[in-house]
Every structure is written in C-alpha cells, then in structure tokens.
Design a protein around this motif. Structure first.
Motif, short mmCIF file in Angstrom:
data_model
loop_
_atom_site.label_atom_id
_atom_site.label_comp_id
_atom_site.label_asym_id
_atom_site.label_seq_id
_atom_site.Cartn_x
_atom_site.Cartn_y
_atom_site.Cartn_z
N GLN B 256 -22.04 -72.00 15.33
CA GLN B 256 -22.66 -72.09 16.66
C GLN B 256 -21.83 -72.93 17.63
O GLN B 256 -21.84 -72.69 18.83
CB GLN B 256 -24.08 -72.70 16.54
CG GLN B 256 -25.13 -71.69 16.08
CD GLN B 256 -26.44 -72.39 15.73
OE1 GLN B 256 -26.50 -73.20 14.81
NE2 GLN B 256 -27.49 -72.07 16.46
N ILE B 257 -21.12 -73.92 17.12
CA ILE B 257 -20.40 -74.83 18.04
C ILE B 257 -18.91 -74.52 18.19
O ILE B 257 -18.25 -75.07 19.05
CB ILE B 257 -20.58 -76.31 17.65
CG1 ILE B 257 -19.90 -76.62 16.30
CG2 ILE B 257 -22.04 -76.72 17.62
CD1 ILE B 257 -19.67 -78.10 16.08
N GLU B 258 -18.38 -73.61 17.37
CA GLU B 258 -16.91 -73.47 17.33
C GLU B 258 -16.29 -73.03 18.67
O GLU B 258 -15.23 -73.51 19.05
CB GLU B 258 -16.46 -72.54 16.20
CG GLU B 258 -16.85 -71.10 16.41
CD GLU B 258 -16.41 -70.20 15.26
OE1 GLU B 258 -15.85 -70.71 14.29
OE2 GLU B 258 -16.64 -68.98 15.36
N HIS B 259 -16.97 -72.14 19.42
CA HIS B 259 -16.37 -71.67 20.67
C HIS B 259 -16.31 -72.74 21.75
O HIS B 259 -15.44 -72.73 22.61
CB HIS B 259 -17.11 -70.44 21.19
CG HIS B 259 -16.80 -69.22 20.41
ND1 HIS B 259 -15.60 -68.57 20.50
CD2 HIS B 259 -17.52 -68.55 19.47
CE1 HIS B 259 -15.59 -67.55 19.67
NE2 HIS B 259 -16.74 -67.52 19.02
N GLY B 260 -17.28 -73.65 21.70
CA GLY B 260 -17.35 -74.66 22.75
C GLY B 260 -16.68 -75.97 22.39
O GLY B 260 -16.71 -76.92 23.16
N LEU B 261 -16.06 -76.03 21.22
CA LEU B 261 -15.45 -77.29 20.79
C LEU B 261 -13.97 -77.29 21.17
O LEU B 261 -13.13 -76.73 20.47
CB LEU B 261 -15.63 -77.46 19.27
CG LEU B 261 -15.14 -78.79 18.68
CD1 LEU B 261 -15.83 -79.99 19.33
CD2 LEU B 261 -15.36 -78.82 17.17
#
Lengths: 131, 349, 387
Positions: B256-261
């Motif tokens: 869930q967080i990989e694209h925004g990290l």
C-alpha cells in the motif's frame, strides 16, 4: 552593485513570464517589450503578448569570467534563444551536464537570477532549461 | 465536495549520495543507508529556493489541471525555508503562474505539514464557495547542520495541488480530513538561525509516531474505514524507515505504501514530502482507488486525508511528466564541496 | 561643407599607467597634438573629449570642461562625447562636422580612458554598460560573452576556427612589437593564444583586448588653413556613423555588425572609393572575432572568407592590405574612449610616412573602423594624403 527595488520590480511581468508586446498595426512581436513598434517606427497600439517560453539555442557561450554579481555562479551558460514565436532573447541556459549545442531545444524555467547579499532582495526570473 | 483537480511537482536535478556525506564525517555509510532507508537526496542548485520550486510545481499543476490560472482564487505556500522571513513566497507564485491579482495568498509554516495544512484551507474555501479553485503548495530547500544526522535526509522539492469541486474536473475526491495537534518540542528553528535543532530520539515516539497514529486512527474512526479499504497510503517520510514502521503499526501493508515512499531516493523534502508521495501515487491510481495520506509537522501535528480517485483522472494523465520519471531523469551527482557551495554553507565573508 | 584635415596628432603610451591619472593622460595627449600641429591654446576654437565611463572608472564626469581647464584654455566650448567603445571615433566625427560646417576652424578632438583605478571586476561591470543593462548585463552576460556568442555562430555558419581567430591576435601582437606606444610588445604564437585561459567559449584571454589607460588627440582644421599650418595635412575623405539595436539578440545577424556595414558602405560612397583603394586600416579588434567580422562588414572580404585570409597572412604588415599596424586594441591596448582617436592617429602617421618600423610602404589611403558595444554604434573614417 545594489539595485533599487523599483528598477527590477517594474520588469517583473517580463522577467517572470516572458511578457512582451505586439504591435496591433503590423503584428510584430517583441520581447522584451518595446515602447513603440520598431517596424512601424511610430506610435501604434501595443498589446501585451505573453510568450510560451519554448525555443531553441541560436548561439551560446559558457561564461568563465563573470561580473562580480555572478561570481559564485560561474561558470555558467548563456545563450541567444530563438523563441518559437520569433523573437530572440538572451538568457541563462541551465547546465544539467548535457552538451549544449546550437539548435538545442529549451523551455523557460523559473530561477533565482541574482541575490543582493544576505539582507537584500532576491531577484527571480526565467532561465532556459534544455528539454 | 472538494477534491483534487490537478497537481504538479518539482525537485532539483542535483543529488548527493549517503556515501559522499558519510565519508566527510567518518561515518559508516552502509549503517546509515540501512538505518534510515535512504540512498541519496536532492540538493537545490544555487539558483533554486523554496519559491522557485513552488513556482515550477505550481506551473505543472496548472497544466495538469487544464485550467486557466486566473480561476485560482487562493494560493497558500507551506515551507520551513521561505526565502524571506518577511515577504511572501505566495506573492511570487501568483505572479509567476499569472493567476491575476484578485487572489487570497499567504505563506504557511508548520514544519513538514504546512503543505497539507494549505490543502485543508483550500478545501474550506472551495466548499464554502468563496473560491472556484484553491492552490496549496508544500515546498522546501531544507537545511541540515553539517555533521548532523539530518544532513543525510534534508533535501529539496515541492508539490502543488489545485483544489476544486467541479464535476468532471475533480480527479480525486477528498472524502474527509482530520487533524491532531499538540505542543511538542521535537524540532525547531529560531528566527535568524541557519540550521534547525532537534530532540534526537525524542523526534520519534512522542512526536512522529504519536501524531500520525492519532490522526490516522481518528480518520479511520470518522469514516468508518479500515486500512484494507485503501488501495494506497502515504505517511510523512522524514527518512525511509519511519513511514514503513508506522504503516505496519497501523495495519497497512508494504504494497500500500510503496508508490508513495520517495524519501529513499530523494530524501526528506519536508513540506513537500507527503504531497510528493500523494502525487506519485495518483500517477498510478485508477478510478475508484482509495488513498490515505497522513502528514506530520514537528511542533507538532498531523493532517490525515481519505481520498477517492474519480474517472476524470485518465483525462489529466499525460499532461505532465510522472513523478517517478522526473526523479529518474537528468540526475547530476555532486560532491560534498559542491553541496556546501550550493547550500551557501561556505563562509565567504 | 568645407574639406577637413588632421594637422596634428598626439598619443600617450597605452597600458597600466599607474603614475598617470585622467588629467595627466588627457593633458599629455592633447598637448602633444597641439605641439605637433604647431598651434597654441589661443588658436583653438573648440574641444571634444570622448570617454566612455570616466564616472564609473574615476568618479570624474564633466571631462570636457576639465581638459579645457587643465590646458589653461580661456573659456572655449568643450563637449564630452560618449558612445561606449566608439566614443573616440564619434568625437572625431563631431569635430569633423563642426569644422566642415564652418562653425569653428581649429578643433581639438581627443579620447581618454583611465581604467586601472578600479578592480578589473568593476571595470568589466562598467564596460557592461555598453550593452543593455536589464536584458544583457543583469543576465550575467559579459562583453566577451556577447562576442563569444557572435563567434560561436560565425563558427557554426562559416566554419571559422579558433586557430584562425588566434591568428588575428598573433598578427596584432606582432605589429605591436613595432609600436613604442603599445601596451604589449611581445610576440605571441598560435599556441600561446590557444593555451590561454578560456574567458567565454570560444574566446580565450588572448583573444580579448586588455584593460588599459591612455589618451589620444587630433587637431582638425579646414583644409585651406591646414595647408598653412602643416606640410602634410591628412584629409578626411569620409566620416560616417550608424547605429543598431543595443541588444545583440535583436540584430538581423549575429555574424556581422550591420551598423559597420552601413557606415562602411556610406564611407566608400562619400569618398568615391572602394575597399580595394585602401592601403592601411585600423579596425576595431576588441576581440579577435570582431576583426574577422569587420573585414567582412567593410567589404574587404566576402562573408565567411576573412578568417582564412587573415590566417593566410593577407592582412599582415606590408602585405596586400596592412590591417592594424598599431597592434590594435589587442596589442596596443584599449583605453575605450581613446581607441577611436588613436586609430586616426595611427593612420595619420602611416599616411605621413612617420610610422617608422611599422611603416606601410605605400600608404595613400587609410581607414578607421570604431565599434561601440556589441555593434550598436559604428563609426568609419577614410583618410587621404594631400600631397
């Protein structure tokens, strides 16, 4: 050299957004704006003309011995840019490590041009960025 | 309901690697890279500051939204590195994007969450019909004291979001936003000081984790949603480690967080960080996807948002370059001496 | 209109004149011109003084009245002329117009610049005033930068090379070794030029004229009076002047100076001569590329052909056409306000046969070409022997 704040303020539209003018009689376009149309050579109606900021390098050089005001920025590229609308304008070309050539396509970016010491004004302006 | 009608980002082309900084301070680069989950960070050019970054991001946002800049009724610029202590960055932005002069404009400061605070303000103005579009920008050229741990992460970048509510224009609805604020001295910079000070490990549990957790839980409670209801999540990212840990604690997955990290590859862009993460996520999101964003600003507070992507997102795609593509192109790696020169840290007089 | 002649010339040594200020330099040149003309202060009707930036360089404005004062003139009219690096040439033309019109008979025209009382950075900024402040100097574009962009385009359009530009510098330094007034009297080789520090690509330090102190002066008189004063009056056959945009970017071309082309064509027309008639010329070589463009603008060579010809030695001393026998701005030095007047001093010496080691064997007709800014002003004069 410290400049009066009014001196650059009055050119902000031109310096931020390449706003020049256009003669309503002969349709000649100018950047920077001219007080009267050079082609008509007399008073005609001059309308505001905003240039898109896209163009190509017509000629360029790398300044290695700068004026005092740009001492810490040297060396830097400057060029004569032919805007897609026609007028030619001089300005900085950002150095992103790629080779600049006559014909390199550029677009206008927004950068600091000159900072008046630690307490003076910061002057912003267009610089050209290779696409 | 107010939502996002367009966004734009900007960061400098210059990069410095963790190894280059660690070498100067005799530190173990591998340990830092693993400990902070960071490889390199952006460094502004000598001719860039929070205002130039804000303008570049704002211009891209206007292109992305496909609107006339003259329709923007409010511009708020959040930063902890405004070029002037007194003289608004927002005024430079409205002139440079040609938004006209009948614009509400102000600079905001709430450490790293001033950008999302601007989004909330713009939402209020849009929802109350005071403006058609409002623009919120988070932009920073943050400073880390030479030799301080912050030096590995404090970077430069920014994002601009245009908020509106016109159907067909809104690419993502903002379903709900809440905030959680306390007076917590985890990180500060006094007027006139060149570098910020911080409370070391105190910046973790009682500051970052507490505020993000409280805001996010409140948002979930008020919307009646669970972590699994979101396709993506973005948490403020002062380093690459904190957002991974807090997302786990709250029940979100790495996917869930990989694209925004983005911090591991661009560093901590402060006011820009959460919004840049959101922009990178919207680049890949599809209609119907839900996105949770929780920012954090030292001092301290968190803003949490529940966002749902609309069909209109496809029309806006391709008008501007994607965040990850921008990050990948024209990188110029610099050494520590050039970094000091670019950051004006060399004493000249 | 009356015919006008030069009846006296005076020149100071050019260079770093630490011992001499503005007043000393002016007095030295004006006095030697008057001595050379064999006139006294009571004979002089008017003075002109060309200086580009005396205010920026020394703080001193009002230099025309100052020189009248220093020479002890009693209340003659005196006018300062400023046209950037063409201030001297323009002063000569103003003197010519004054005498030709019949308003005054004996007019002393001089030019001066005292450039070394400020740091070289301040001097460069002052010189930058010749371009557009807001759209050139403020953009960080220096004068070498402007000419560098002209050179870059010239190279692109005509295949001009850095070595060919270096050959201009070599020739002018060679001639300067024969001129006792020159700032530099040292031979240079192509590799000396090529290996000098890059200033603004492709221009290197030795492609650029230096900062110099110096002054030059001329005494003008109507031809009928001139014959009584002097055995060898030099007649001014043409005096022309044209302008163009201040900004380089707005010009029709970057590879030439249109103002110089217009002034040159008019000068040949007025003098009823062609470029082939010229035996000796002093052109404005502020940068090596400037001399190449001058030779094309003035019609000595077709566009794109001058660089090769200069490199082949066609304009060396006593070749087909002797160009810049003084050593020029490059070798002799470039006190900006003095330069245009100094060019006429050199041509006068050549036409009188007084140029000693650097004398051109056949010197009947000479030409000067003085440019201001990056080509915003150009002044051309043609001179001829009267005996």
């Amino acid at each position: 050299m410290e400049r009066s704040s009014a001196r650059l303020w009055r050119k902000i539209r031109a310096r931020y957004n390449l706003v020049g003018n256009e003669c309503q009689s002969c349709k000649s376009e100018y950047f920077p704006p001219r007080p009267i149309c050079k082609k008509c050579g007399k008073k005609t109606e001059m309308a505001v003309k905003k240039f898109a900021g896209n163009g190509e390098v017509y000629s360029f050089t790398k300044i290695r011995v700068p004026p005092d005001t740009f001492r810490e920025e040297a060396p830097y590229y400057v060029g004569v840019i032919k805007l897609e609308e026609g007028p030619m304008v001089e300005g900085h070309i950002l150095d992103d490590g790629r080779e600049i050539k006559i014909g390199t396509k550029v677009r206008a970016a927004f950068r600091r041009m000159y900072v008046e010491g630690d307490e003076g004004l910061i002057h912003y302006q267009f610089k050209f960025e290779p696409i | 309901m107010a939502g996002i009608v367009g966004y734009g980002v900007h960061f400098p082309i210059y990069r410095i690697r963790v190894e280059e900084i660690a070498k100067v301070w005799n530190e173990d680069a591998e340990a830092i890279k693993n400990g902070l989950n960071i490889k390199e960070k952006t460094v502004p050019g000598r001719d860039e500051d929070a205002a130039t970054i804000a303008v570049e991001a704002a211009r891209r946002a206007v292109r992305h939204a496909g609107i006339n800049a003259k329709e923007i009724g409010a511009v708020y610029v959040g930063s902890e590195s405004h070029p002037y202590a007194v003289k608004p960055t927002a005024a430079t932005v409205i002139e440079a994007i040609d938004a006209g002069n009948n614009v509400m404009a102000a600079d905001l400061e709430f450490a790293c969450k001033a950008g999302t605070a601007g989004v909330q303000m713009a939402m209020g103005l849009v929802d109350s019909n005071m403006v058609k579009y409002g623009m919120a920008i988070g932009s920073d050229t943050s400073q880390g004291r030479p030799g301080d741990a912050l030096e590995y992460t404090a970077s430069a970048g920014g994002a601009a979001f245009i908020i509106g509510k016109e159907k067909g224009k809104v690419i993502a609805d903002i379903l709900k936003t809440v905030s959680y604020t306390t007076d917590t001295p985890d990180f500060w910079r006094r007027e006139g000081a060149s570098f910020p000070s911080h409370g070391g490990r105190f910046t973790g549990e009682p500051a970052y984790f507490k505020h993000i957790t409280n805001a996010t839980k409140l948002l979930l409670e008020e919307t009646g949603m669970k972590p699994a209801d979101f396709t993506y999540a973005i948490f403020h990212q002062p380093n690459g480690k904190f957002p991974v840990n807090v997302s786990k604690q709250l029940g979100f997955t790495e996917k869930q967080i990989e694209h925004g990290l983005l911090t591991p590859i661009i560093g901590n862009t402060y006011s820009g960080a959460s919004l840049l993460g959101l922009a990178a996520t919207l680049d890949v999101a599809k209609a119907g996807d839900r996105i949770l964003v929780t920012s954090f600003g030292s001092g301290a507070g968190s803003d949490s948002f529940a966002i749902e992507v609309t069909d209109s997102i496809e029309a806006a795609r391709g008008r501007t370059t994607k965040v990850k593509d921008l990050i990948g192109r024209n990188k110029v790696y610099i050494d520590y001496a050039t970094y000091l020169k670019n950051r004006d840290t060399i004493k000249m007089k | 209109m009356r015919d006008v002649a030069i009846v006296g010339v005076g020149l100071t040594k050019f260079g770093e004149r630490w011992e001499a200020g503005l007043k000393e330099l002016m007095s030295e040149a004006w006095l030697s011109a008057m001595e050379d003309a064999n006139i006294s202060r009571d004979d002089v009707d008017m003075l002109f003084a060309g200086t580009m930036a005396s205010g920026r360089f020394t703080g001193q404005e009002h230099v025309a009245a100052l020189i009248a004062d220093q020479l002890g003139f009693s209340n003659v009219p005196a006018v300062r002329v400023e046209n950037a690096c063409a201030s001297g040439g323009t002063a000569l033309r103003q003197g010519y117009i004054t005498v030709a019109s019949g308003i005054h008979d004996i007019v002393v025209v001089g030019g001066v610049e005292k450039m070394t009382d400020v740091t070289s950075a301040e001097a460069s900024t002052a010189l930058g005033g010749a371009g557009d402040q807001e759209w050139e100097l403020f953009q960080g574009i220096t004068f070498p930068g402007l000419y560098a962009m002209m050179a870059k385009r010239h190279m692109h359009d005509f295949g001009t090379t850095e070595e060919q530009m270096a050959a201009v510098s070599v020739k002018n330094h060679e001639n300067a070794t024969k001129n006792p007034y020159a700032q530099f009297r040292k031979k240079m080789t192509i590799s000396d030029i090529m290996e000098s520090k890059m200033v603004a690509d492709p221009l290197k330090l030795l492609d650029c004229s230096p900062l110099s102190d110096g002054a030059a002066a001329l005494v003008l008189a109507p031809l009928e009076i001139a014959r009584k004063l002097n055995d060898t009056p030099i007649k001014i056959l043409a005096s022309t002047h044209a302008t163009d945009t201040l900004r380089l970017a707005e010009r029709e071309t970057l590879t030439g100076v249109k103002a110089a082309r217009i002034a040159g064509e008019a000068a040949f027309r007025h003098a009823k001569l062609t470029p082939k008639d010229i035996n000796v010329a002093e052109v404005h070589d502020c940068f090596t590329i400037a001399e190449i463009m001058a030779m094309e603008d003035l019609g000595f060579y077709k566009k794109g052909e001058a660089a090769k010809a200069i490199a082949a030695g066609e304009t060396a001393l006593n070749s087909k056409l002797s160009v810049i026998t003084s050593g020029g701005l490059k070798g002799c030095g470039h006190p900006v306000g003095a330069t245009g007047v100094k060019q006429a001093v050199e041509i006068t010496w050549q036409l009188r046969g007084e140029a000693k080691d650097r004398q051109v064997t056949k010197a009947d007709i000479g030409l000067t070409h003085n440019v201001g800014g990056s080509g915003s002003t150009a002044v051309v004069h043609i001179f001829g022997r009267t005996n």
